[in-house]
Design a protein around this motif. Structure first.
Motif, PDB file in Angstrom:
ATOM      1  N   PHE A  12     -27.530  36.452  61.807  1.00  0.00           N
ATOM      2  CA  PHE A  12     -28.087  35.128  61.539  1.00  0.00           C
ATOM      3  C   PHE A  12     -29.257  35.341  60.590  1.00  0.00           C
ATOM      4  CE2 PHE A  12     -26.022  34.895  65.605  1.00  0.00           C
ATOM      5  CZ  PHE A  12     -25.418  33.645  65.603  1.00  0.00           C
ATOM      6  N   TYR A  13     -29.289  34.600  59.504  1.00  0.00           N
ATOM      7  CA  TYR A  13     -30.363  34.800  58.529  1.00  0.00           C
ATOM      8  C   TYR A  13     -30.808  33.465  57.944  1.00  0.00           C
ATOM      9  CZ  TYR A  13     -26.716  34.152  55.040  1.00  0.00           C
ATOM     10  OH  TYR A  13     -25.688  33.628  54.303  1.00  0.00           O
ATOM     11  N   LYS A  14     -32.078  33.424  57.556  1.00  0.00           N
ATOM     12  CA  LYS A  14     -32.620  32.254  56.877  1.00  0.00           C
ATOM     13  C   LYS A  14     -32.798  32.594  55.411  1.00  0.00           C
ATOM     14  CE  LYS A  14     -34.969  29.881  60.573  1.00  0.00           C
ATOM     15  NZ  LYS A  14     -36.212  29.264  61.022  1.00  0.00           N
ATOM     16  N   ASN A  15     -32.359  31.666  54.591  1.00  0.00           N
ATOM     17  CA  ASN A  15     -32.465  31.870  53.152  1.00  0.00           C
ATOM     18  C   ASN A  15     -33.120  30.642  52.526  1.00  0.00           C
ATOM     19  OD1 ASN A  15     -32.232  32.979  50.657  1.00  0.00           O
ATOM     20  ND2 ASN A  15     -30.033  32.654  50.459  1.00  0.00           N
ATOM     21  N   GLY A  16     -34.346  30.382  52.955  1.00  0.00           N
ATOM     22  CA  GLY A  16     -35.093  29.265  52.382  1.00  0.00           C
ATOM     23  C   GLY A  16     -34.941  27.943  53.111  1.00  0.00           C
ATOM     24  N   SER A  17     -34.043  27.849  54.090  1.00  0.00           N
ATOM     25  CA  SER A  17     -33.905  26.596  54.823  1.00  0.00           C
ATOM     26  C   SER A  17     -34.397  26.784  56.253  1.00  0.00           C
ATOM     27  CB  SER A  17     -32.452  26.116  54.828  1.00  0.00           C
ATOM     28  OG  SER A  17     -31.685  26.927  55.682  1.00  0.00           O
ATOM     29  N   ALA A  18     -34.484  25.698  56.988  1.00  0.00           N
ATOM     30  CA  ALA A  18     -34.941  25.771  58.377  1.00  0.00           C
ATOM     31  C   ALA A  18     -33.861  26.309  59.301  1.00  0.00           C
ATOM     32  CB  ALA A  18     -35.381  24.386  58.851  1.00  0.00           C
ATOM     33  N   ALA A  19     -32.609  26.110  58.943  1.00  0.00           N
ATOM     34  CA  ALA A  19     -31.500  26.523  59.803  1.00  0.00           C
ATOM     35  C   ALA A  19     -31.024  27.922  59.440  1.00  0.00           C
ATOM     36  CB  ALA A  19     -30.343  25.544  59.674  1.00  0.00           C
ATOM     37  N   TYR A  20     -30.469  28.602  60.434  1.00  0.00           N
ATOM     38  CA  TYR A  20     -29.896  29.919  60.208  1.00  0.00           C
ATOM     39  C   TYR A  20     -28.488  29.790  59.643  1.00  0.00           C
ATOM     40  CZ  TYR A  20     -33.583  32.352  62.747  1.00  0.00           C
ATOM     41  OH  TYR A  20     -34.789  32.872  63.136  1.00  0.00           O
ATOM     42  N   ALA A  21     -28.150  30.657  58.712  1.00  0.00           N
ATOM     43  CA  ALA A  21     -26.785  30.819  58.231  1.00  0.00           C
ATOM     44  C   ALA A  21     -26.215  32.036  58.956  1.00  0.00           C
ATOM     45  CB  ALA A  21     -26.777  31.024  56.720  1.00  0.00           C
ATOM     46  N   VAL A  22     -24.898  32.192  58.898  1.00  0.00           N
ATOM     47  CA  VAL A  22     -24.236  33.247  59.662  1.00  0.00           C
ATOM     48  C   VAL A  22     -23.310  34.043  58.766  1.00  0.00           C
ATOM     49  CG1 VAL A  22     -22.737  33.716  61.629  1.00  0.00           C
ATOM     50  CG2 VAL A  22     -24.248  31.748  61.687  1.00  0.00           C
ATOM     51  N   ARG A  23     -23.284  35.356  59.011  1.00  0.00           N
ATOM     52  CA  ARG A  23     -22.285  36.208  58.374  1.00  0.00           C
ATOM     53  C   ARG A  23     -21.899  37.294  59.377  1.00  0.00           C
ATOM     54  NH1 ARG A  23     -26.485  37.495  54.137  1.00  0.00           N
ATOM     55  NH2 ARG A  23     -27.943  38.790  55.265  1.00  0.00           N
ATOM     56  N   GLY A  24     -20.780  37.918  59.118  1.00  0.00           N
ATOM     57  CA  GLY A  24     -20.303  38.953  60.030  1.00  0.00           C
ATOM     58  C   GLY A  24     -19.169  38.416  60.887  1.00  0.00           C
ATOM     59  N   ASP A  25     -18.998  39.012  62.053  1.00  0.00           N
ATOM     60  CA  ASP A  25     -17.930  38.638  62.975  1.00  0.00           C
ATOM     61  C   ASP A  25     -18.328  37.357  63.710  1.00  0.00           C
ATOM     62  OD1 ASP A  25     -16.004  38.343  64.921  1.00  0.00           O
ATOM     63  OD2 ASP A  25     -16.031  40.450  65.529  1.00  0.00           O
ATOM     64  N   THR A  26     -17.698  36.254  63.337  1.00  0.00           N
ATOM     65  CA  THR A  26     -18.053  34.952  63.919  1.00  0.00           C
ATOM     66  C   THR A  26     -17.120  34.544  65.059  1.00  0.00           C
ATOM     67  OG1 THR A  26     -16.747  33.814  62.248  1.00  0.00           O
ATOM     68  CG2 THR A  26     -19.096  34.127  61.775  1.00  0.00           C
ATOM     69  N   THR A  27     -16.381  35.497  65.612  1.00  0.00           N
ATOM     70  CA  THR A  27     -15.446  35.201  66.688  1.00  0.00           C
ATOM     71  C   THR A  27     -16.129  34.477  67.847  1.00  0.00           C
ATOM     72  OG1 THR A  27     -14.208  37.189  66.125  1.00  0.00           O
ATOM     73  CG2 THR A  27     -13.777  36.228  68.282  1.00  0.00           C
ATOM     74  N   ASP A  28     -17.317  34.935  68.233  1.00  0.00           N
ATOM     75  CA  ASP A  28     -18.035  34.367  69.374  1.00  0.00           C
ATOM     76  C   ASP A  28     -18.999  33.248  68.991  1.00  0.00           C
ATOM     77  OD1 ASP A  28     -16.731  36.078  71.083  1.00  0.00           O
ATOM     78  OD2 ASP A  28     -18.389  37.513  71.228  1.00  0.00           O
ATOM     79  N   LEU A  29     -18.965  32.784  67.753  1.00  0.00           N
ATOM     80  CA  LEU A  29     -19.934  31.781  67.319  1.00  0.00           C
ATOM     81  C   LEU A  29     -19.929  30.517  68.185  1.00  0.00           C
ATOM     82  CD1 LEU A  29     -22.196  31.189  65.371  1.00  0.00           C
ATOM     83  CD2 LEU A  29     -20.503  30.314  63.761  1.00  0.00           C
TER      84      LEU A  29
END
Length: 108
Positions: free
Chosen positions: A49-66
């Motif tokens: 989970f990472y923030k790139n300038g916004s308030a919300a987190y974006a997601v990358r990687g294995d999203t099976t359990d998202l």
């Protein structure tokens, strides 16, 4: 009096996200200052989970359990909100994929 809510989840709180991941059995590391990167490891699965300038987190990687992670994040958020406002969590039950959290107002 019962109050039923549906919660749409936008992940913005890093502390609640870390708590949710840990409750689900993930090993958690944070990559940068101010929780801008939160990495969850569960066996061979890695979700970032990472923030790139916004308030919300974006997601990358294995999203099976998202979906499971976002649901747990919502539960943690409700419990956190309740404690901050003087409520106590009386019980929490799950039935057919729905979670019910019973709160009692402890403020005088």
């Amino acid at each position: 009096m019962p109050c039923y809510s549906i919660i749409w989840t936008i992940i913005t709180n890093g502390d609640n996200l870390i708590t949710a991941l840990k409750e689900l059995g993930y090993d958690v590391t944070t990559g940068t200052v101010q929780l801008k990167d939160i990495i969850g490891l569960n066996g061979a699965r890695r979700i970032n989970f990472y923030k790139n300038g916004s308030a919300a987190y974006a997601v990358r990687g294995d999203t099976t359990d998202l979906p499971i992670i976002t649901r747990k994040y919502s539960e943690v958020g409700v419990r956190s909100w309740a404690r901050r406002r003087g409520f106590s969590v009386v019980d929490q039950t799950e039935n057919n994929g729905q979670v019910q959290i019973r709160l009692v107002n402890r403020r005088g």
